[in-house]
Design a protein around this motif. Structure first.
Motif, short mmCIF file in Angstrom:
data_model
loop_
_atom_site.label_atom_id
_atom_site.label_comp_id
_atom_site.label_asym_id
_atom_site.label_seq_id
_atom_site.Cartn_x
_atom_site.Cartn_y
_atom_site.Cartn_z
N GLN A 103 41.29 36.00 32.38
CA GLN A 103 42.33 36.89 32.90
C GLN A 103 42.21 36.92 34.42
OE1 GLN A 103 42.16 40.94 31.50
NE2 GLN A 103 44.20 41.42 32.27
N TYR B 233 44.20 38.23 38.06
CA TYR B 233 45.27 38.95 38.72
C TYR B 233 44.97 39.07 40.21
CZ TYR B 233 42.23 42.73 36.89
OH TYR B 233 41.17 43.52 36.49
N HIS C 174 50.09 38.62 41.26
CA HIS C 174 49.71 37.51 40.37
C HIS C 174 49.11 38.09 39.10
CE1 HIS C 174 48.53 33.43 39.26
NE2 HIS C 174 47.36 33.93 38.89
N ASN C 175 49.49 37.54 37.96
CA ASN C 175 49.06 38.09 36.66
C ASN C 175 49.12 36.96 35.64
OD1 ASN C 175 48.63 39.54 34.33
ND2 ASN C 175 50.39 40.87 34.55
N GLU C 176 47.96 36.55 35.13
CA GLU C 176 47.93 35.40 34.22
C GLU C 176 46.76 35.51 33.25
OE1 GLU C 176 47.79 30.48 34.48
OE2 GLU C 176 47.35 31.71 36.24
N GLU D 106 50.66 37.00 30.16
CA GLU D 106 50.15 37.88 31.21
C GLU D 106 49.86 39.25 30.62
OE1 GLU D 106 54.29 39.65 33.08
OE2 GLU D 106 53.43 37.84 33.99
#
Length: 266
Positions: free
Chosen positions: A152, A154, A188-190, A204
């Protein structure tokens, strides 16, 4: 009777300007501003190290914070011989890895409520190794699950507001105590799954707040190269608040940054 001596009147404004600990500097003073570049390795982790940021079912898995980099610019203004205020803009990225999972493509896709899945994401069953072995008794898995991890990541645009108090002052070297806070804007978020054979983005996190804050505490070391230029080293501890909107599973992220850069005094 002896004559009473009356002390001459003093100019209050002049006295304030001449006082080292005055809240205000002499208006004729120079080199009150500092601007500089900032770069730092970041070490992320959580105060609740046994809690997964994704789901409670993963709490028993090892969870590790990743190392990343922050960079940006900062600007400061010296109020007096002791106090300085500073701000700036930084880009930073944080990451957490949930280890020792087993992944099987196309089998009983596990839908975590905290993940917004990509429309084209391949369905995966994610579990611990013990659970995947139990499943093999009722399916044709035959222990074919890949061992891997959930990553994860971000990132944020960070705007700090901090105050510095000088505790050591030498001819070329000084040290400050730093305290303040940062506003963090999510950019950013993944979430992806990685095994020894493949890596794929699955979506996400849907429970991250777009804006959250951190409390900052650190030390600031400056070495003057000449009248205008100085080298800066600033180890800082930052703990985040209101990172998650819900279902954060008591995950409390923090980071330690070793900020360095060249500062220009003018």
């Amino acid at each position: 009777n002896k004559p009473i001596k009356i002390a001459p009147k003093k100019d209050f404004i002049a006295e304030v300007n001449n006082t080292n600990d005055s809240v205000f500097l002499n208006s004729k003073g120079k080199n009150k501003w500092v601007i500089g570049s900032v770069v730092a390795p970041l070490f992320s982790n959580s105060l609740a190290s046994s809690e997964s940021p994704i789901d409670k079912s993963l709490n028993s898995n090892p969870i590790h914070g990743d190392t990343s980099v922050s960079y940006g610019v900062k600007i400061g203004y010296q109020l007096n011989n002791k106090w300085t205020i500073q701000s700036g803009i930084h880009l930073l990225q944080m990451g957490y890895s949930t280890k020792d999972i087993s992944v099987v493509s196309g089998l009983l896709p596990n839908k975590f409520s905290t993940i917004k899945y990509n429309e084209n994401a391949t369905p995966y069953f994610i579990s611990t190794s013990d659970n995947i072995r139990a499943l093999s008794t009722i399916s044709e898995v035959n222990h074919s699950g890949n061992s891997g991890e959930i990553n994860q990541t971000y990132g944020y645009i960070e705007i700090p507001i901090e105050a510095k108090y000088k505790i050591i002052n030498a001819s070329r070297f000084d040290t400050h105590f730093v305290v303040g806070f940062s506003s963090l804007f999510l950019n950013h978020n993944e979430i992806n799954i990685k095994t020894s054979t493949f890596s794929e983005g699955v979506g996400e996190a849907n429970n991250l707040n777009n804006i959250n804050f951190s409390g900052n505490l650190g030390l600031d070391f400056n070495y003057s190269i000449n009248k205008n230029w100085m080298f800066n080293l600033n180890p800082t501890f930052k703990i985040q608040t209101s990172t998650f909107s819900n279902d954060g599973n008591e995950f409390k992220p923090y980071l330690i940054g070793i900020y360095t850069g060249l500062n220009y005094r003018f």
